[in-house]
Design an enzyme around this catalytic site. Structure first.
Site, PDB file in Angstrom:
ATOM      1  N   SER A 139       0.813  -1.214   0.000  1.00  0.00           N
ATOM      2  CA  SER A 139       0.000   0.000   0.000  1.00  0.00           C
ATOM      3  C   SER A 139       0.849   1.267   0.000  1.00  0.00           C
ATOM      4  O   SER A 139       1.481   1.588  -0.993  1.00  0.00           O
ATOM      5  CB  SER A 139      -0.961  -0.046   1.190  1.00  0.00           C
ATOM      6  OG  SER A 139      -1.950   0.937   1.087  1.00  0.00           O
ATOM      7  N   LYS A 168      -0.770  -4.305  -3.148  1.00  0.00           N
ATOM      8  CA  LYS A 168      -2.068  -3.796  -2.693  1.00  0.00           C
ATOM      9  C   LYS A 168      -2.204  -2.368  -3.210  1.00  0.00           C
ATOM     10  O   LYS A 168      -1.724  -1.430  -2.603  1.00  0.00           O
ATOM     11  CB  LYS A 168      -2.146  -3.859  -1.166  1.00  0.00           C
ATOM     12  CG  LYS A 168      -3.568  -3.739  -0.607  1.00  0.00           C
ATOM     13  CD  LYS A 168      -4.012  -2.310  -0.515  1.00  0.00           C
ATOM     14  CE  LYS A 168      -5.396  -2.206   0.098  1.00  0.00           C
ATOM     15  NZ  LYS A 168      -5.861  -0.805   0.149  1.00  0.00           N
ATOM     16  N   ASP A 170      10.038   5.785 -10.266  1.00  0.00           N
ATOM     17  CA  ASP A 170       9.663   6.478 -11.500  1.00  0.00           C
ATOM     18  C   ASP A 170      10.411   7.802 -11.678  1.00  0.00           C
ATOM     19  O   ASP A 170      10.678   8.230 -12.802  1.00  0.00           O
ATOM     20  CB  ASP A 170       8.154   6.741 -11.526  1.00  0.00           C
ATOM     21  CG  ASP A 170       7.365   5.491 -11.917  1.00  0.00           C
ATOM     22  OD1 ASP A 170       7.991   4.425 -12.074  1.00  0.00           O
ATOM     23  OD2 ASP A 170       6.139   5.585 -12.058  1.00  0.00           O
TER      24      ASP A 170
END
Length: 428
Positions: A289, A314, A300
């Site tokens: 999460s 998740k 990224d």
């Protein structure tokens, strides 16, 4: 104990749009479905072997409807709703595990460090087969929570099937109050700081930044090993602000629901307090999460090398909708996406460099438990026990760092990588 990898928010993130009126056929289908439900309700109320009220039947129907959607949606009774509000504050009662549901079984997502469950040897990926002798097959997540929770000092016995084992074992665990220290730190070498974030709670970002500031008072910060292993997640806002500590600008994460027009982006804020030193981030199957949001954003933006093993996966958003009677609905309303548009759901974050953990002694259970053990004596500025030590503070700190590096190959590799990152960037 907290139950899930939930991101708790009490505001609906998406506006409701008015759908066109259903067709005549659609209205008839709705009527037939409601008629069938009413008939079954009357039959059960009138003929079930034990007395049962219509209210109880309707509550159970709502509960079943919501919990059949996915493992994370749930109906919350007024009691459950209050407990959820308490859980985000950072102190609660229980044994200290994050759990989820998979194929009808209760799964340990992560034991919370320094809690009864952690000390009892529970690991990410363990299956809870029984709770106090009662099978968890078909048991709902909230029912499992209620059975595991209890008064401080009482014992709950879990039948556990460890991930790599074929034989379940009974594990008795004494319940306790679970205060969470969500940030731990240790100097690995002069200038190289180890930071472990165990939970995304209201104080996590503040505590993280304070640890960095304290370290910088006595050291020139050269690099950080950022440990998100076995961090089951928590608050979305904290995930964003933790990532913002290291990212200069741009998107950190966005969430997208059924309506494409209601995409919501969360951005880094330009500020002079951004930490710009080389960064290596550790993840594993217990990173879930909010941990995956941070790791995905760092990856990224090419801000950190991600090292370890694939994360939990998740990547769904749960919105808490309060009801007028004090109950609530925890409903999956959207998915998380990394800045580049990758969905975290069911795939997780793949590390840039996959390095499995190797226990100091594979045949030694104690060695396996050393996997994420950061002991009290390992912490910077920990309290001594009153006995005199022959080693100076500096020597003792170096000894603690040496011990950590000796028992954790992933931290050893992360340290070598973070020291090499400036040179690698120069070559590029």
């Amino acid at each position: 104990m907290r139950v899930t990898l939930w991101i708790v928010t009490f505001l609906l993130l998406f506006t409701l749009t008015i759908a066109p009126a259903p067709s005549m056929a659609g209205r008839e289908d709705h009527f037939e479905a409601l008629k069938r439900f009413s008939q079954i309700l009357d039959l059960v109320e009138g003929h079930y072997v034990k007395p049962i009220s219509k209210k109880e039947l309707i509550d159970n129907s709502i509960k079943g409807m919501i919990e059949q959607l996915d493992p994370h949606s749930a109906y919350l009774t007024p009691e459950d709703f209050k407990e959820m509000q308490v859980d985000t504050a950072g102190k609660f009662s229980g044994i200290g595990i994050e759990i989820s549901q998979e194929q009808g079984r209760i799964l340990v997502v992560s034991p919370i460090e320094d809690t009864p469950a952690y000390k009892a040897g529970l690991l990410a990926g363990d299956l809870i087969l029984e709770i106090n002798g009662e099978s968890t097959q078909g048991m709902t997540l909230m029912d499992a929570v209620k059975r595991i929770r209890g008064e401080k000092g009482t014992t709950v016995t879990l039948l556990i099937l460890h991930k790599e084992s074929n034989k379940p074992v009974e594990v008795p665990i004494v319940r306790g109050t679970i205060p969470i220290v969500n940030v731990k730190s240790q100097s690995l070498e002069d200038g190289y700081l180890y930071l472990r974030l165990t939970k995304f709670q209201e104080s996590s970002t503040r505590n993280l930044r304070e640890e960095i500031e304290k370290y910088q008072k006595n050291h020139t910060l050269k690099g950080i090993v950022f440990d998100l292993r076995n961090n089951p997640g928590g608050l979305l806002g904290q995930a964003v602000s933790v990532a913002d500590t290291f990212i200069e600008d741009g998107t950190i994460v966005y969430i997208q629901g059924k309506d494409k027009a209601n995409r919501k982006d969360f951005y880094a804020t330009k500020n002079s307090n951004e930490i710009k030193v080389p960064l290596v981030t550790l993840i594993n199957a217990g990173s879930a999460s909010a941990s995956e949001i941070v790791a995905g954003a760092l990856q990224d933006h090419h801000r950190s090398l991600i090292v370890g093993e694939g994360s939990f996966g998740k990547g769904s958003v749960q919105t808490i909708i309060p009801m007028s009677d004090g109950s609530g609905i925890k409903l999956t309303t959207a998915l998380y996406y990394t800045p580049s548009g990758r969905s975290i759901q069911a795939t997780g974050i793949e590390p840039d460099l996959r390095i499995p953990f190797v226990a100091p002694n594979k045949d030694d259970d104690a060695g396996m438990r050393d996997r994420f053990t950061l002991r009290e004596k390992d912490l910077t500025r920990h309290l001594e026990n009153g006995s005199k030590s022959s080693k100076s503070g500096k020597d003792a700190d170096a000894e603690k760092a040496k011990d950590m590096l000796a028992r954790d190959n992933q931290i050893r590799m992360a340290l070598e990588l973070v020291k090499s990152l400036p040179k690698l960037r120069e070559i590029r």
